[in-house]
Design a protein around this motif. Structure first.
Motif, PDB file in Angstrom:
ATOM      1  N   ILE A 123       0.773  -1.182  -0.046  1.00 45.91           N
ATOM      2  CA  ILE A 123       0.024   0.060  -0.029  1.00 45.91           C
ATOM      3  C   ILE A 123       0.805   1.329   0.037  1.00 45.91           C
ATOM      4  O   ILE A 123       0.582   2.194  -0.614  1.00 45.91           O
ATOM      5  N   ALA A 124       1.968   1.200   0.846  1.00 47.51           N
ATOM      6  CA  ALA A 124       2.827   2.404   0.802  1.00 47.51           C
ATOM      7  C   ALA A 124       3.530   2.458  -0.809  1.00 47.51           C
ATOM      8  O   ALA A 124       3.645   3.771  -1.255  1.00 47.51           O
ATOM      9  N   PHE A 125       3.728   1.556  -1.319  1.00 46.88           N
ATOM     10  CA  PHE A 125       4.542   1.575  -2.636  1.00 46.88           C
ATOM     11  C   PHE A 125       3.441   2.260  -3.593  1.00 46.88           C
ATOM     12  O   PHE A 125       3.604   2.853  -4.389  1.00 46.88           O
ATOM     13  N   LEU A 126       2.126   1.613  -3.379  1.00 49.32           N
ATOM     14  CA  LEU A 126       1.039   2.175  -4.337  1.00 49.32           C
ATOM     15  C   LEU A 126       0.747   3.638  -4.125  1.00 49.32           C
ATOM     16  O   LEU A 126       0.286   4.304  -4.983  1.00 49.32           O
ATOM     17  N   ALA A 127       1.001   4.062  -2.863  1.00 50.44           N
ATOM     18  CA  ALA A 127       0.900   5.559  -2.506  1.00 50.44           C
ATOM     19  C   ALA A 127       1.896   6.133  -3.290  1.00 50.44           C
ATOM     20  O   ALA A 127       1.458   7.605  -3.554  1.00 50.44           O
ATOM     21  N   GLY A 128       3.256   5.913  -3.267  1.00 50.97           N
ATOM     22  CA  GLY A 128       3.962   6.410  -3.921  1.00 50.97           C
ATOM     23  C   GLY A 128       3.936   6.450  -5.276  1.00 50.97           C
ATOM     24  O   GLY A 128       3.984   7.750  -6.160  1.00 50.97           O
ATOM     25  N   LEU A 129       3.268   5.447  -5.968  1.00 46.18           N
ATOM     26  CA  LEU A 129       2.791   5.659  -7.358  1.00 46.18           C
ATOM     27  C   LEU A 129       1.762   6.526  -7.536  1.00 46.18           C
ATOM     28  O   LEU A 129       1.556   7.040  -8.739  1.00 46.18           O
ATOM     29  N   LEU A 130       1.014   7.013  -6.655  1.00 45.03           N
ATOM     30  CA  LEU A 130       0.108   7.941  -6.810  1.00 45.03           C
ATOM     31  C   LEU A 130       0.636   9.356  -6.502  1.00 45.03           C
ATOM     32  O   LEU A 130       0.411  10.295  -7.445  1.00 45.03           O
ATOM     33  N   ILE A 131       1.224   9.310  -5.326  1.00 44.85           N
ATOM     34  CA  ILE A 131       1.655  10.751  -4.818  1.00 44.85           C
ATOM     35  C   ILE A 131       2.807  11.404  -5.768  1.00 44.85           C
ATOM     36  O   ILE A 131       2.642  12.867  -6.248  1.00 44.85           O
ATOM     37  N   ILE A 132       3.936  10.623  -5.828  1.00 41.38           N
ATOM     38  CA  ILE A 132       5.213  11.258  -6.737  1.00 41.38           C
ATOM     39  C   ILE A 132       4.646  11.713  -7.999  1.00 41.38           C
ATOM     40  O   ILE A 132       5.147  12.843  -8.477  1.00 41.38           O
ATOM     41  N   PRO A 133       4.162  10.951  -8.950  1.00 48.68           N
ATOM     42  CA  PRO A 133       3.599  11.290 -10.311  1.00 48.68           C
ATOM     43  C   PRO A 133       2.562  12.450 -10.095  1.00 48.68           C
ATOM     44  O   PRO A 133       2.737  13.141 -10.971  1.00 48.68           O
TER      45      PRO A 133
END
Length: 445
Positions: free
Chosen positions: A260-270
């Protein structure tokens, strides 16, 4: 007459509840912000290493203590230390309770912000522009309204009990959270600039991997993200019957949390780079503008630039964060509630609302003295109390419990070499690694 303890009724219910405890604002708010400010892919790599080497063993030790004693953190640590230092065990348990209250004191404030922003998007869609502006603007009045609302939401679930409240609602909320997160990622990755952010996020800058500040940030994030060190996982472990394969359960929880943390990064950073492409100033000298205010300044600006669709995205995004915060809040609230129910013979309903009132009082202090207390409470909790409690767990499981090492005794009885290796890792390696990190913290500070 003995009281029958409430419990989880299924392995899946336990994993979803424990993962819900771990998956919160630390994953969806904290992790991407830390990654953006600490080398993107480099931070992700170090975070995963620290999680495997330290946070996952700490999670195992905490759940194991609760599961084997079938008690709340104060009772569990007192029992584990009864042969040598029972007072120290009880004191550590009480420090864990204090850490839980500290976490809730700032966590419920931030969760209230998330709820207010979700309603801001909804009210703007309904044409209530003035109300929407007030909801999305920072103010003490808004905090005084939405913090208790969120506290009451958590209490309403906790007072129903483990199976009827925590397990049932975690099983409902976690799939919704995952579905909403994936949907947002798919949308954001189609926007201009997203691929540049994706590259920053996924490609590590190996020159930053050995930076002590990055390692310490990753450790604090890993402990905070997995919710270890405040007793939430210990009390959840106590609600699982003995004899379960805790190793597999712990790996499942940690893997789901990291995913979930990795997915959150896929959302927030882009999304940051989408905002930058749209003309929003996001970085200054390589650092995020506003850092902690990322979620409440940069992303809303991006959503506003998307027109009507942006309002829908904004509502879904902040509703997602509210759900993540709620699943974590109920687990941390359960720590002091379980203590009052089991050690002080309070009825669960009375204990729940008493703790909720205490949390509101501490949150009120943080709200009133926000500039002084907010960052200080977070810093003390994540870089001091949580790591120290994890170090204590390692020492208890590895050295103190039942003349030295309960896990090693169990490994000898069951003739399981892997279990013996794991016991030695918890006993020798984890305390040394964590101590090295503490030395670095002292040197940097």
């Amino acid at each position: 007459m003995a009281t029958i303890r409430d419990s989880f009724h299924s392995r899946l219910g336990f994993v979803l509840a424990a993962a819900g405890s771990a998956i919160g604002l630390g994953n969806i708010w904290g992790f991407p912000t830390q990654a953006a400010n600490n080398g993107g892919g480099a931070f992700v790599l170090v975070y995963l290493i620290v999680t495997i080497l330290l946070a996952l063993p700490a999670l195992y030790a905490e759940i194991y203590l609760g599961n084997q004693t079938q008690k709340n953190p104060v009772g569990a640590l007192s029992e584990a230390c009864q042969r040598f230092m029972p007072k120290a065990g009880k004191a550590a348990g009480l420090i864990g309770l204090m850490g839980a209250i500290m976490m809730l004191s700032f966590y419920t404030i931030v969760a209230g912000w998330m709820l207010a922003h979700a309603l801001a998007a909804l009210t703007e869609m309904l044409g209530m522009v003035e109300l929407s502006t007030w909801l999305s603007s920072s103010s003490m009045t808004r905090d005084l309204l939405f913090t208790p609302i969120f506290i009451v939401l958590g209490a309403a679930i906790v007072h129903q009990g483990v199976n009827a409240g925590i397990e049932k609602w975690s099983s409902r909320l976690m799939p919704i959270l995952l579905f909403m997160l994936i949907g947002l990622i798919v949308y954001i990755l189609q926007q201009p600039g997203a691929m540049e952010g994706l590259a920053v996020y996924l490609i590590p800058d190996f020159s930053q991997v050995t930076d002590p500040k990055l390692v310490i940030s990753a450790m604090g994030q890993a402990f905070f993200s997995l919710s270890v060190g405040v007793g939430g996982m210990m009390v959840y472990g106590s609600y699982m019957k003995k004899g379960k394969d805790l190793g597999k359960l712990v790996v499942s929880i940690a893997a789901l949390d990291a995913f979930i943390a990795f997915l959150a990064g896929l959302l927030i950073i882009p999304a940051l780079f989408v905002a930058q492409t749209a003309g929003v100033e996001v970085f200054n000298n390589g650092k995020l503008i506003g850092e902690g205010q990322l979620i409440f300044s940069i992303l809303p600006t991006l959503f506003n630039s998307m027109g009507e669709m942006g309002l829908v995205i904004s509502f879904v995004f902040f509703a997602l964060l509210s759900i993540a915060a709620l699943t974590s809040t109920i687990s941390v609230t359960e720590v002091p509630v379980a203590y009052l129910v089991e050690e002080k013979s309070y009825h669960r309903t009375k204990a729940t609302w008493l703790i909720s009132a205490l949390v509101f009082c501490t949150s009120l202090l943080v709200i009133v003295f926000f500039d002084v207390l907010f960052e200080l409470v977070i810093q003390v909790l994540t870089t001091l109390i949580q790591p120290l409690m994890c170090l204590f767990y390692f020492i208890v499981v590895g050295w103190i419990w039942q003349r030295g090492n309960k896990l090693r005794d169990q490994a000898a009885i069951e003739a399981k070499p892997a279990l013996k290796w794991w016991a030695n890792y918890l006993r020798f390696v984890c305390p040394i690694l964590l101590s090295v990190v503490f030395v670095n913290v002292a040197i940097i500070n």
